[in-house]
Motif scaffolding. Structure first.
Motif, PDB file in Angstrom:
ATOM      1  N   UNK A  26       0.834  -1.212   0.000  1.00 13.07           N
ATOM      2  CA  UNK A  26       0.000   0.000   0.000  1.00 13.07           C
ATOM      3  C   UNK A  26       0.867   1.260   0.000  1.00 13.07           C
ATOM      4  N   UNK A  27       0.472   2.230  -0.813  1.00 17.44           N
ATOM      5  CA  UNK A  27       1.281   3.445  -1.009  1.00 17.44           C
ATOM      6  C   UNK A  27       1.702   4.061   0.328  1.00 17.44           C
ATOM      7  N   UNK A  28       0.795   4.143   1.271  1.00 13.85           N
ATOM      8  CA  UNK A  28       1.097   4.796   2.550  1.00 13.85           C
ATOM      9  C   UNK A  28       2.301   4.171   3.231  1.00 13.85           C
ATOM     10  N   UNK A  29       2.406   2.854   3.207  1.00 13.03           N
ATOM     11  CA  UNK A  29       3.473   2.173   3.950  1.00 13.03           C
ATOM     12  C   UNK A  29       4.785   2.156   3.182  1.00 13.03           C
ATOM     13  N   UNK A  30       4.679   2.141   1.858  1.00 13.89           N
ATOM     14  CA  UNK A  30       5.890   2.310   1.053  1.00 13.89           C
ATOM     15  C   UNK A  30       6.497   3.685   1.320  1.00 13.89           C
ATOM     16  N   UNK A  31       5.643   4.698   1.337  1.00 14.93           N
ATOM     17  CA  UNK A  31       6.096   6.075   1.573  1.00 14.93           C
ATOM     18  C   UNK A  31       6.701   6.222   2.972  1.00 14.93           C
ATOM     19  N   UNK A  32       6.037   5.705   3.996  1.00 16.44           N
ATOM     20  CA  UNK A  32       6.533   5.831   5.365  1.00 16.44           C
ATOM     21  C   UNK A  32       7.868   5.107   5.540  1.00 16.44           C
ATOM     22  N   UNK A  33       8.007   3.953   4.916  1.00 18.17           N
ATOM     23  CA  UNK A  33       9.272   3.218   4.988  1.00 18.17           C
ATOM     24  C   UNK A  33      10.411   4.037   4.410  1.00 18.17           C
TER      25      UNK A  33
ATOM     26  N   UNK B 279       7.317  10.639  -0.186  1.00 15.69           N
ATOM     27  CA  UNK B 279       8.362  10.175   0.734  1.00 15.69           C
ATOM     28  C   UNK B 279       9.217  11.343   1.201  1.00 15.69           C
ATOM     29  N   UNK B 280       9.516  12.252   0.294  1.00 16.44           N
ATOM     30  CA  UNK B 280      10.331  13.417   0.664  1.00 16.44           C
ATOM     31  C   UNK B 280       9.573  14.335   1.623  1.00 16.44           C
ATOM     32  N   UNK B 281       8.290  14.549   1.370  1.00 17.38           N
ATOM     33  CA  UNK B 281       7.487  15.411   2.252  1.00 17.38           C
ATOM     34  C   UNK B 281       7.409  14.816   3.656  1.00 17.38           C
ATOM     35  N   UNK B 282       7.040  13.533   3.742  1.00 16.45           N
ATOM     36  CA  UNK B 282       6.975  12.864   5.038  1.00 16.45           C
ATOM     37  C   UNK B 282       8.363  12.805   5.672  1.00 16.45           C
ATOM     38  N   UNK B 283       9.370  12.545   4.840  1.00 18.16           N
ATOM     39  CA  UNK B 283      10.735  12.443   5.354  1.00 18.16           C
ATOM     40  C   UNK B 283      11.246  13.748   5.930  1.00 18.16           C
ATOM     41  N   UNK B 284      10.905  14.865   5.301  1.00 22.00           N
ATOM     42  CA  UNK B 284      11.319  16.168   5.832  1.00 22.00           C
ATOM     43  C   UNK B 284      10.694  16.414   7.203  1.00 22.00           C
ATOM     44  N   UNK B 285       9.435  16.000   7.367  1.00 19.85           N
ATOM     45  CA  UNK B 285       8.789  16.147   8.676  1.00 19.85           C
ATOM     46  C   UNK B 285       9.429  15.227   9.714  1.00 19.85           C
ATOM     47  N   UNK B 286       9.761  14.002   9.298  1.00 24.37           N
ATOM     48  CA  UNK B 286      10.426  13.080  10.222  1.00 24.37           C
ATOM     49  C   UNK B 286      11.831  13.565  10.580  1.00 24.37           C
ATOM     50  N   UNK B 287      12.494  14.186   9.631  1.00 25.23           N
ATOM     51  CA  UNK B 287      13.818  14.745   9.916  1.00 25.23           C
ATOM     52  C   UNK B 287      13.732  15.775  11.035  1.00 25.23           C
ATOM     53  N   UNK B 288      12.707  16.602  10.997  1.00 26.05           N
ATOM     54  CA  UNK B 288      12.519  17.590  12.061  1.00 26.05           C
ATOM     55  C   UNK B 288      12.279  16.897  13.400  1.00 26.05           C
ATOM     56  N   UNK B 289      11.510  15.803  13.377  1.00 20.30           N
ATOM     57  CA  UNK B 289      11.239  15.044  14.603  1.00 20.30           C
ATOM     58  C   UNK B 289      12.541  14.468  15.164  1.00 20.30           C
ATOM     59  N   UNK B 290      13.408  13.971  14.296  1.00 27.43           N
ATOM     60  CA  UNK B 290      14.682  13.391  14.730  1.00 27.43           C
ATOM     61  C   UNK B 290      15.659  14.468  15.169  1.00 27.43           C
ATOM     62  N   UNK B 291      15.724  15.533  14.386  1.00 29.47           N
ATOM     63  CA  UNK B 291      16.736  16.560  14.621  1.00 29.47           C
ATOM     64  C   UNK B 291      16.479  17.374  15.880  1.00 29.47           C
ATOM     65  N   UNK B 292      15.206  17.587  16.194  1.00 32.52           N
ATOM     66  CA  UNK B 292      14.864  18.457  17.320  1.00 32.52           C
ATOM     67  C   UNK B 292      15.476  17.984  18.642  1.00 32.52           C
ATOM     68  N   UNK B 293      15.271  16.726  19.056  1.00 35.82           N
ATOM     69  CA  UNK B 293      15.871  16.291  20.325  1.00 35.82           C
ATOM     70  C   UNK B 293      17.369  16.010  20.226  1.00 35.82           C
ATOM     71  N   UNK B 294      17.817  15.491  19.082  1.00 36.32           N
ATOM     72  CA  UNK B 294      19.231  15.118  18.981  1.00 36.32           C
ATOM     73  C   UNK B 294      20.149  16.331  18.855  1.00 36.32           C
TER      74      UNK B 294
END
Length: 337
Positions: free
Chosen positions: A186-193, A246-261
């Motif tokens: 499913x597109x959603x899970x391919x993108x999230x991966x 994937x890039x849009x979701x990934x950019x948001x996840x990058x912020x989630x990772x970068x903020x605490x680290x």
């Protein structure tokens, strides 16, 4: 630690530091078929008396040192959590498997409705738990991979070039995951991966720092987004692709990772408290990633033993979930009487 294996002075000191900090013993083991990234078999996860770091027999020099340093850091984080509080991982239960598989099924139905070539029912059913397990593995690995690599980079400057070489190979292998199943998953899970790996690699590219790690260079399908004008990127042509998403979701996840680290003092004195703080950052980061992917009710924080036992019962969990989702219909498609 007793070994006749040739080791550099920095890595011997790191091994000694790990053993003394945790009051434990570490053994090193070469295996021809070992995982490329090495494997840690530790006393906090398994019922054993000493910790074992396993790495490929062909690894020598700085590559071997990097794998040892990485797994020692893993061990320090686990050990600090066990000594200072309670070491937990993302596990699952019969109920949480049902919730995850049900959501994957509903998302798969949306995709199937748009496809001309439908996925055979048997393959669709088999895919549900496979995808659930895949994301359980990812959330137990990706946040810690970012933390451990950042720590090793700051603690072991002499192996930085080797670390970059290994991470680049690891990144390309990770990005190949699910590629053959792009039209099935499913597109959603391919993108999230892809988004999770994208975020991790963008964080490491910034931290190491290394332009060679950029996903927009490493992933052929993402090269089109390198230096692409924002106006063009916002056209329907791009926004409908899995790789743009994937890039849009990934950019948001990058912020989630970068903020605490970005708040971590990687050069602080490496005490037990320091590594326990890294563990707490990792738990917080994992929770935010799971929340962002709306998978909070898929997993439970439990002991490593709980996760090992869940793996032992996974076939039963899968069958129970399928029964709850499909009722009596499952007897026709799953081959049960």
């Amino acid at each position: 630690m007793k070994t006749e294996m040739p080791l550099s002075k920095p890595i011997r000191r790191f091994l000694t530091h790990t053993e003394e900090t945790l009051n434990t013993e570490i053994s090193l083991l070469r295996q021809p078929e070992a995982e490329p990234g090495g494997t840690l078999v530790d006393t906090y996860t398994y019922d054993i008396e000493k910790n074992v770091i396993i790495f490929p027999a062909q690894y020598v020099g700085l590559l071997k040192d990097f794998i040892i340093a990485k797994q020692c850091t893993n061990l320090l984080i686990k050990g600090a959590a066990a000594r200072k509080g309670r070491y937990e991982v993302c596990s699952y239960t019969e109920d949480s498997v049902y919730r995850g598989m049900r959501q994957i099924y509903l998302d798969a139905l949306k995709d199937e409705a748009r496809k001309e070539s439908k996925l055979p029912v048997q393959k669709l059913l088999q895919m549900l738990f496979i995808l659930f397990s895949h994301f359980n593995d990812d959330v137990n690995e990706i946040p810690w991979n970012a933390i451990v690599n950042a720590s090793v980079y700051h603690r072991m400057p002499k192996i930085r070039k080797t670390q970059l070489y290994h991470i680049m190979k690891e990144s390309k292998n990770d990005m190949d995951e699910m590629m053959a199943q792009e039209n099935i998953v499913p597109r959603r899970y391919f993108v999230l991966n892809k988004a999770m790996f994208y975020a991790r690699d963008m964080f490491l590219a910034k931290t190491l720092p290394a332009d060679e790690l950029m996903p927009v260079l490493n992933i052929p399908q993402m090269k089109k987004f390198n230096h692409l004008e924002v106006k063009e990127m916002l056209t329907t042509r791009w926004t409908n692709t899995a790789w743009y998403q994937s890039k849009v979701f990934g950019d948001n996840m990058l912020e989630i990772i970068d903020r605490p680290l970005s708040q971590v003092n990687w050069s602080a004195e490496p005490t037990l408290d320091y590594y326990y703080d890294l563990y707490k950052v990792g738990v917080n980061l994992t929770n935010h990633l799971i929340g962002y992917m709306t998978m909070r009710d898929w997993f439970v924080w439990e002991t490593p033993r709980h996760l090992l036992e869940a793996h032992e019962h996974k076939e039963q969990y899968e069958k129970t979930a399928l029964k709850k989702i499909f009722g009596d219909l499952i007897t026709d498609t799953w081959g049960e009487s």
